[in-house]
Design a protein around this motif. Structure first.
Motif, PDB file in Angstrom:
ATOM      1  N   GLY A   1       0.745  -1.114   0.067  1.00 39.64           N
ATOM      2  CA  GLY A   1      -0.231  -0.121   0.011  1.00 39.64           C
ATOM      3  C   GLY A   1       0.796   1.201   0.178  1.00 39.64           C
ATOM      4  N   LYS A   2       2.252   1.081   0.070  1.00 41.79           N
ATOM      5  CA  LYS A   2       3.082   2.166  -0.072  1.00 41.79           C
ATOM      6  C   LYS A   2       3.023   3.297  -0.981  1.00 41.79           C
ATOM      7  CE  LYS A   2       7.342   0.291  -1.502  1.00 41.79           C
ATOM      8  NZ  LYS A   2       6.649  -0.729  -2.530  1.00 41.79           N
ATOM      9  N   GLY A   3       2.498   2.651  -2.322  1.00 41.08           N
ATOM     10  CA  GLY A   3       2.790   3.417  -3.349  1.00 41.08           C
ATOM     11  C   GLY A   3       1.630   4.478  -3.356  1.00 41.08           C
ATOM     12  N   THR A   4       0.458   3.675  -2.871  1.00 42.70           N
ATOM     13  CA  THR A   4      -0.862   4.413  -2.935  1.00 42.70           C
ATOM     14  C   THR A   4      -0.617   5.592  -1.695  1.00 42.70           C
ATOM     15  OG1 THR A   4      -2.114   2.684  -3.730  1.00 42.70           O
ATOM     16  CG2 THR A   4      -3.543   4.409  -2.916  1.00 42.70           C
ATOM     17  N   ILE A   5      -0.303   5.310  -0.637  1.00 44.15           N
ATOM     18  CA  ILE A   5      -0.113   5.946   0.426  1.00 44.15           C
ATOM     19  C   ILE A   5       0.659   7.397   0.063  1.00 44.15           C
ATOM     20  CG2 ILE A   5       1.254   6.278   2.840  1.00 44.15           C
ATOM     21  CD1 ILE A   5      -0.181   3.584   3.395  1.00 44.15           C
ATOM     22  N   ALA A   6       1.934   6.942  -0.565  1.00 46.40           N
ATOM     23  CA  ALA A   6       2.777   8.017  -1.021  1.00 46.40           C
ATOM     24  C   ALA A   6       2.217   9.021  -2.036  1.00 46.40           C
ATOM     25  CB  ALA A   6       4.035   7.294  -1.775  1.00 46.40           C
ATOM     26  N   THR A   7       1.368   8.380  -3.077  1.00 48.19           N
ATOM     27  CA  THR A   7       0.718   9.270  -3.805  1.00 48.19           C
ATOM     28  C   THR A   7      -0.156  10.434  -3.437  1.00 48.19           C
ATOM     29  OG1 THR A   7       0.779   7.673  -5.568  1.00 48.19           O
ATOM     30  CG2 THR A   7      -0.373   9.363  -6.162  1.00 48.19           C
ATOM     31  N   ARG A   8      -1.065   9.653  -2.362  1.00 46.96           N
ATOM     32  CA  ARG A   8      -2.175  10.535  -1.782  1.00 46.96           C
ATOM     33  C   ARG A   8      -1.416  11.307  -0.742  1.00 46.96           C
ATOM     34  NH1 ARG A   8      -7.259   7.338   0.168  1.00 46.96           N
ATOM     35  NH2 ARG A   8      -7.767   6.193  -1.757  1.00 46.96           N
ATOM     36  N   LEU A   9      -0.404  11.103  -0.060  1.00 46.73           N
ATOM     37  CA  LEU A   9       0.487  12.174   0.874  1.00 46.73           C
ATOM     38  C   LEU A   9       0.925  13.224   0.018  1.00 46.73           C
ATOM     39  CD1 LEU A   9       2.572   9.876   3.388  1.00 46.73           C
ATOM     40  CD2 LEU A   9       0.516  11.242   3.808  1.00 46.73           C
ATOM     41  N   ALA A  10       1.465  12.853  -1.320  1.00 47.48           N
ATOM     42  CA  ALA A  10       1.841  14.057  -2.321  1.00 47.48           C
ATOM     43  C   ALA A  10       0.959  14.892  -2.523  1.00 47.48           C
ATOM     44  CB  ALA A  10       2.583  13.341  -3.382  1.00 47.48           C
ATOM     45  N   ALA A  11      -0.409  14.243  -2.886  1.00 46.26           N
ATOM     46  CA  ALA A  11      -1.308  15.193  -3.253  1.00 46.26           C
ATOM     47  C   ALA A  11      -1.719  16.030  -2.153  1.00 46.26           C
ATOM     48  CB  ALA A  11      -2.525  14.268  -3.732  1.00 46.26           C
ATOM     49  N   LEU A  12      -2.023  15.664  -0.990  1.00 47.92           N
ATOM     50  CA  LEU A  12      -2.485  16.159   0.335  1.00 47.92           C
ATOM     51  C   LEU A  12      -1.356  17.500   0.480  1.00 47.92           C
ATOM     52  CD1 LEU A  12      -4.344  16.281   2.659  1.00 47.92           C
ATOM     53  CD2 LEU A  12      -2.571  15.128   3.842  1.00 47.92           C
ATOM     54  N   TYR A  13      -0.293  17.283   0.220  1.00 53.29           N
ATOM     55  CA  TYR A  13       0.925  18.536   0.846  1.00 53.29           C
ATOM     56  C   TYR A  13       1.154  19.133  -0.375  1.00 53.29           C
ATOM     57  CZ  TYR A  13       0.611  16.165   5.457  1.00 53.29           C
ATOM     58  OH  TYR A  13       0.285  15.637   6.538  1.00 53.29           O
ATOM     59  N   GLY A  14       0.846  18.681  -1.625  1.00 55.25           N
ATOM     60  CA  GLY A  14       1.309  19.262  -2.901  1.00 55.25           C
ATOM     61  C   GLY A  14       2.815  19.175  -3.255  1.00 55.25           C
ATOM     62  N   TYR A  15       3.129  18.325  -2.764  1.00 59.38           N
ATOM     63  CA  TYR A  15       4.675  17.813  -3.042  1.00 59.38           C
ATOM     64  C   TYR A  15       4.821  16.815  -4.290  1.00 59.38           C
ATOM     65  CZ  TYR A  15       5.635  18.926   1.931  1.00 59.38           C
ATOM     66  OH  TYR A  15       5.921  19.627   3.146  1.00 59.38           O
ATOM     67  N   PRO A  16       5.786  16.800  -4.883  1.00 54.87           N
ATOM     68  CA  PRO A  16       6.094  15.749  -5.943  1.00 54.87           C
ATOM     69  C   PRO A  16       6.342  14.504  -5.409  1.00 54.87           C
ATOM     70  CG  PRO A  16       8.130  17.195  -5.648  1.00 54.87           C
ATOM     71  CD  PRO A  16       7.151  17.659  -4.980  1.00 54.87           C
ATOM     72  N   VAL A  17       6.142  13.392  -6.199  1.00 52.74           N
ATOM     73  CA  VAL A  17       6.202  12.146  -5.507  1.00 52.74           C
ATOM     74  C   VAL A  17       7.221  11.236  -6.434  1.00 52.74           C
ATOM     75  CG1 VAL A  17       4.241  11.312  -6.458  1.00 52.74           C
ATOM     76  CG2 VAL A  17       5.175   9.908  -4.673  1.00 52.74           C
ATOM     77  N   LEU A  18       7.964  10.586  -5.747  1.00 49.47           N
ATOM     78  CA  LEU A  18       8.784   9.650  -6.723  1.00 49.47           C
ATOM     79  C   LEU A  18       8.672   8.131  -6.183  1.00 49.47           C
ATOM     80  CD1 LEU A  18      11.268   9.148  -8.689  1.00 49.47           C
ATOM     81  CD2 LEU A  18      12.965   9.348  -6.737  1.00 49.47           C
ATOM     82  N   ASP A  19       8.195   7.266  -7.277  1.00 51.89           N
ATOM     83  CA  ASP A  19       8.126   5.953  -6.957  1.00 51.89           C
ATOM     84  C   ASP A  19       9.583   5.140  -7.161  1.00 51.89           C
ATOM     85  OD1 ASP A  19       7.832   2.998  -7.210  1.00 51.89           O
ATOM     86  OD2 ASP A  19       5.991   3.068  -8.086  1.00 51.89           O
ATOM     87  N   SER A  20      10.407   5.181  -6.180  1.00 51.85           N
ATOM     88  CA  SER A  20      11.814   4.876  -6.673  1.00 51.85           C
ATOM     89  C   SER A  20      11.999   3.345  -7.104  1.00 51.85           C
ATOM     90  CB  SER A  20      12.649   4.752  -5.255  1.00 51.85           C
ATOM     91  OG  SER A  20      12.319   3.910  -4.527  1.00 51.85           O
ATOM     92  N   GLY A  21      11.065   2.241  -7.157  1.00 47.35           N
ATOM     93  CA  GLY A  21      11.013   1.043  -7.569  1.00 47.35           C
ATOM     94  C   GLY A  21      10.875   1.070  -9.224  1.00 47.35           C
ATOM     95  N   LEU A  22      10.248   2.267  -9.558  1.00 44.98           N
ATOM     96  CA  LEU A  22      10.096   2.456 -11.103  1.00 44.98           C
ATOM     97  C   LEU A  22      11.445   2.765 -11.579  1.00 44.98           C
ATOM     98  CD1 LEU A  22       7.203   4.714 -11.732  1.00 44.98           C
ATOM     99  CD2 LEU A  22       7.133   2.287 -11.856  1.00 44.98           C
ATOM    100  N   LEU A  23      12.545   3.138 -11.083  1.00 49.55           N
ATOM    101  CA  LEU A  23      14.010   3.431 -11.571  1.00 49.55           C
ATOM    102  C   LEU A  23      14.377   1.735 -11.584  1.00 49.55           C
ATOM    103  CD1 LEU A  23      15.104   5.941  -9.070  1.00 49.55           C
ATOM    104  CD2 LEU A  23      14.525   6.303 -11.363  1.00 49.55           C
ATOM    105  N   TYR A  24      14.371   1.041 -10.757  1.00 47.14           N
ATOM    106  CA  TYR A  24      14.921  -0.451 -10.840  1.00 47.14           C
ATOM    107  C   TYR A  24      14.175  -1.128 -11.946  1.00 47.14           C
ATOM    108  CZ  TYR A  24      17.337   1.397  -6.664  1.00 47.14           C
ATOM    109  OH  TYR A  24      18.001   1.877  -5.725  1.00 47.14           O
ATOM    110  N   ARG A  25      12.727  -0.890 -11.885  1.00 42.67           N
ATOM    111  CA  ARG A  25      12.043  -1.812 -13.067  1.00 42.67           C
ATOM    112  C   ARG A  25      12.377  -1.199 -14.306  1.00 42.67           C
ATOM    113  NH1 ARG A  25       6.600  -3.408 -11.640  1.00 42.67           N
ATOM    114  NH2 ARG A  25       6.741  -3.818  -9.200  1.00 42.67           N
ATOM    115  N   ALA A  26      12.583   0.147 -14.652  1.00 36.47           N
ATOM    116  CA  ALA A  26      13.027   0.699 -15.897  1.00 36.47           C
ATOM    117  C   ALA A  26      14.272  -0.006 -16.340  1.00 36.47           C
ATOM    118  CB  ALA A  26      13.239   2.195 -15.995  1.00 36.47           C
TER     119      ALA A  26
END
Ligand code: C5P
Length: 212
Positions: free
Chosen positions: A14-39
């Motif tokens: 649930g960490k990805g969804t939580i991170a995205t929602r926290l970012a939306a709440l505070y107006g911060y950019p969000v980075l899903d670092s797993g995407l770097l390793y996936r890419a």
């Protein structure tokens, strides 16, 4: 340095969804670092490479185009598996470190999710969460997500993937998945995503109060 929120934890916690929602709440950019390793894993395979070839994986990591993080291919089951293989290589992790650390310097703050954000990438983070859930609950969530994307996979296969990935990510010598000493543990096994987000938000609010 702005307010850094580190959200670590295993796959499908649930960490990805939580991170995205926290970012939306505070107006911060969000980075899903797993995407770097996936890419990195996806490009290595697309170039005909072998996941056991550390030098090839390192070359890919050093020349990674952040635009490829948007590619839907990085969200597949195969990409997750490839990611955890290349993520065990120290030179790959080093090559991706600067990008993550630079991202973390943005004002007024950022959210980054991954496995080693609170321990290695941003040990100075202002709020650290370690989000987890039982392997069975995580497998159910991931199975729903992947079948929703059109992948043909069984629940049993996903549960086996999750167990292997947890073991590989926790056992590797460089930046293993561990709970930072100062992270707050959030177990979402019995929570739906709204409750999990609410619990996460309260943890971050407490940290914001401490910084103010
Ligand atoms: O979070 P996600 O499942 O997309 O991550 C894919 C893989 O990338 C993980 O299993 C892990 O091996 C690796 N990873 C990592 N460090 C991070 C984020 C992801 O090693 N900060």
């Amino acid at each position: 340095m702005g307010f850094v929120i580190a959200v670590d934890g295993p796959a499908a916690s649930g960490k990805g969804t939580i991170a995205t929602r926290l970012a939306a709440l505070y107006g911060y950019p969000v980075l899903d670092s797993g995407l770097l390793y996936r890419a990195v894993g996806v490009r290595l395979l697309a170039e005909g490479g072998d996941l056991s070839d550390m030098d090839h994986a390192t070359r890919v990591a050093k020349t990674l185009d952040p635009a490829t993080l948007e590619n839907p291919e990085v969200r597949t089951r195969a990409a997750g598996e490839a990611a955890s293989r290349v993520a065990a290589y120290t030179p790959v992790r080093e090559a991706l470190r600067a990008f993550q650390r630079t991202f973390a310097t943005q004002e007024p703050g950022v959210v980054i999710d991954g496995r080693d954000i609170g321990t290695v990438i941003a040990p100075q983070a202002d709020a650290k969460l370690f989000v987890t859930a039982s392997p069975e609950v995580r497998a159910t969530r991931r199975w729903k997500q992947l079948t929703g994307q059109g992948e043909q996979v069984t629940y049993e296969d996903i549960l086996a993937d999750i167990r292997i990935r947890d073991e590989r990510d926790s056992a590797r010598s460089d930046s293993p998945m561990v709970i930072a000493d100062d992270a707050v543990l959030l177990d979402t096994t019995e929570m739906d995503i709204d409750r999990a987000f609410d619990a996460a938000r309260r943890i971050v609010e407490t940290a914001r109060g401490q910084k103010a």
